[in-house]
Design a protein around this motif. Structure first.
Motif, PDB file in Angstrom:
ATOM      1  N   VAL A  74       0.827  -1.208   0.000  1.00  0.00           N
ATOM      2  CA  VAL A  74       0.000   0.000   0.000  1.00  0.00           C
ATOM      3  C   VAL A  74       0.857   1.252   0.000  1.00  0.00           C
ATOM      4  CG1 VAL A  74      -1.682   1.335   1.333  1.00  0.00           C
ATOM      5  CG2 VAL A  74      -1.951  -1.145   1.092  1.00  0.00           C
ATOM      6  N   GLY A  75       1.884   1.256   0.815  1.00  0.00           N
ATOM      7  CA  GLY A  75       2.772   2.421   0.895  1.00  0.00           C
ATOM      8  C   GLY A  75       4.111   2.024   1.472  1.00  0.00           C
ATOM      9  N   ARG A  76       5.182   2.259   0.720  1.00  0.00           N
ATOM     10  CA  ARG A  76       6.507   1.875   1.191  1.00  0.00           C
ATOM     11  C   ARG A  76       6.896   2.694   2.421  1.00  0.00           C
ATOM     12  NH1 ARG A  76       9.673  -1.207  -2.415  1.00  0.00           N
ATOM     13  NH2 ARG A  76       8.213  -2.437  -3.638  1.00  0.00           N
ATOM     14  N   PRO A  77       7.593   2.087   3.374  1.00  0.00           N
ATOM     15  CA  PRO A  77       8.017   2.816   4.574  1.00  0.00           C
ATOM     16  C   PRO A  77       9.115   3.829   4.263  1.00  0.00           C
ATOM     17  CG  PRO A  77       8.912   0.587   4.563  1.00  0.00           C
ATOM     18  CD  PRO A  77       7.950   0.658   3.416  1.00  0.00           C
ATOM     19  N   ALA A  78       9.431   4.654   5.245  1.00  0.00           N
ATOM     20  CA  ALA A  78      10.456   5.688   5.072  1.00  0.00           C
ATOM     21  C   ALA A  78      11.851   5.089   4.958  1.00  0.00           C
ATOM     22  CB  ALA A  78      10.399   6.680   6.241  1.00  0.00           C
ATOM     23  N   PHE A  79      12.050   3.888   5.504  1.00  0.00           N
ATOM     24  CA  PHE A  79      13.366   3.240   5.427  1.00  0.00           C
ATOM     25  C   PHE A  79      13.443   2.352   4.183  1.00  0.00           C
ATOM     26  CE2 PHE A  79      10.564   0.943   8.354  1.00  0.00           C
ATOM     27  CZ  PHE A  79      10.526  -0.318   7.801  1.00  0.00           C
ATOM     28  N   ASN A  80      14.668   2.149   3.714  1.00  0.00           N
ATOM     29  CA  ASN A  80      14.873   1.359   2.502  1.00  0.00           C
ATOM     30  C   ASN A  80      14.752  -0.137   2.727  1.00  0.00           C
ATOM     31  OD1 ASN A  80      15.983   4.029   1.784  1.00  0.00           O
ATOM     32  ND2 ASN A  80      16.631   2.993  -0.084  1.00  0.00           N
TER      33      ASN A  80
END
Length: 239
Positions: A74-80
């Protein structure tokens, strides 16, 4: 007891306390790793997990989502990326509990060695421990994430980059992912200069809300990439 003295005790226990014995089954004749290969293999490894956030997945989820959990789709997190190679259960749960709440030197050094047994391939230019509010730090006596960061930094030659927790947070144990995220708004701020690429260090990741919030603050402060390195991820049924 000071954190420095605690560290010396931990190191001394690990090197001299039970030399040549597996820390899990006490089988003699082991190498300096501290465990036998059989016990190491039988630890609760997080093999079936989201390739982005390491949330444990069922075999069905892996087949249908190309190893991305629902949240990362749904939405990638802020970390890689996240390295959390163990599950928070069984002997690993016991070790983390003893380390976190009883400041066990034995548990601390074993967990440190387990993290180093599977070091992430890319660690960037600094380690960022998850900060603890001053009130909670005084209650507990030490910040386990900061201790891990310092010890890891010495072993892999990376500096510790500091942030602070400026919001006294209620217990997160019974809260949902959304409730945790709401609690963490405005909780952290950077106190050191931020390199382009850093790695957040924590003991256990449950929903990922804490490391997400800290990663967002690091990116706002100038970081270009943030990764996560934790000991363990909470099993699927409890996350």
């Amino acid at each position: 007891m000071s954190l420095t003295r605690w560290t010396h005790m931990a190191s001394g226990w690990f090197k001299q306390g039970l030399p040549g014995y597996c820390a899990f089954c006490l089988t003699p004749g082991q190498a300096s790793s501290g465990w036998c290969q059989e016990c190491f293999d039988q630890l609760p490894w997080n093999h079936h997990a989201c390739c982005q956030c390491k949330e444990p997945l069922s075999h069905v989820s892996i087949t249908t989502s190309h190893r991305l959990c629902d949240h990362c789709q749904v939405g990638r997190p802020a970390f890689n990326s996240m390295a959390a190679e163990l599950l928070f259960e069984g002997s690993v749960r016991e070790l983390i509990h003893d380390f976190k709440f009883h400041a066990s030197p034995r548990a601390g050094m074993l967990l440190l060695e387990l993290m180093l047994a599977k070091t992430p391939s890319c660690l960037g230019e600094g380690l960022l421990p998850v900060p603890m509010h001053d009130v909670r730090a005084r209650e507990r006596g030490f910040n386990q994430s900061h201790w891990l960061s310092e010890q890891l930094g010495k072993r892999i030659a990376l500096p510790v980059i500091n942030a602070e927790c400026i919001k006294q947070l209620p217990s997160q144990h019974t809260l949902s992912r959304q409730e945790r995220a709401k609690n963490l708004l405005g909780a952290f701020r950077m106190t050191d200069s931020v390199p382009a690429h850093l790695t957040i260090v924590d003991d256990v990741v449950t929903t990922g809300a804490t490391v997400q919030a800290l990663a967002e603050v690091a990116l706002q402060a100038g970081a270009k990439r943030v990764d996560i390195w934790a000991i363990a991820r909470t099993p699927l049924a409890h996350s």
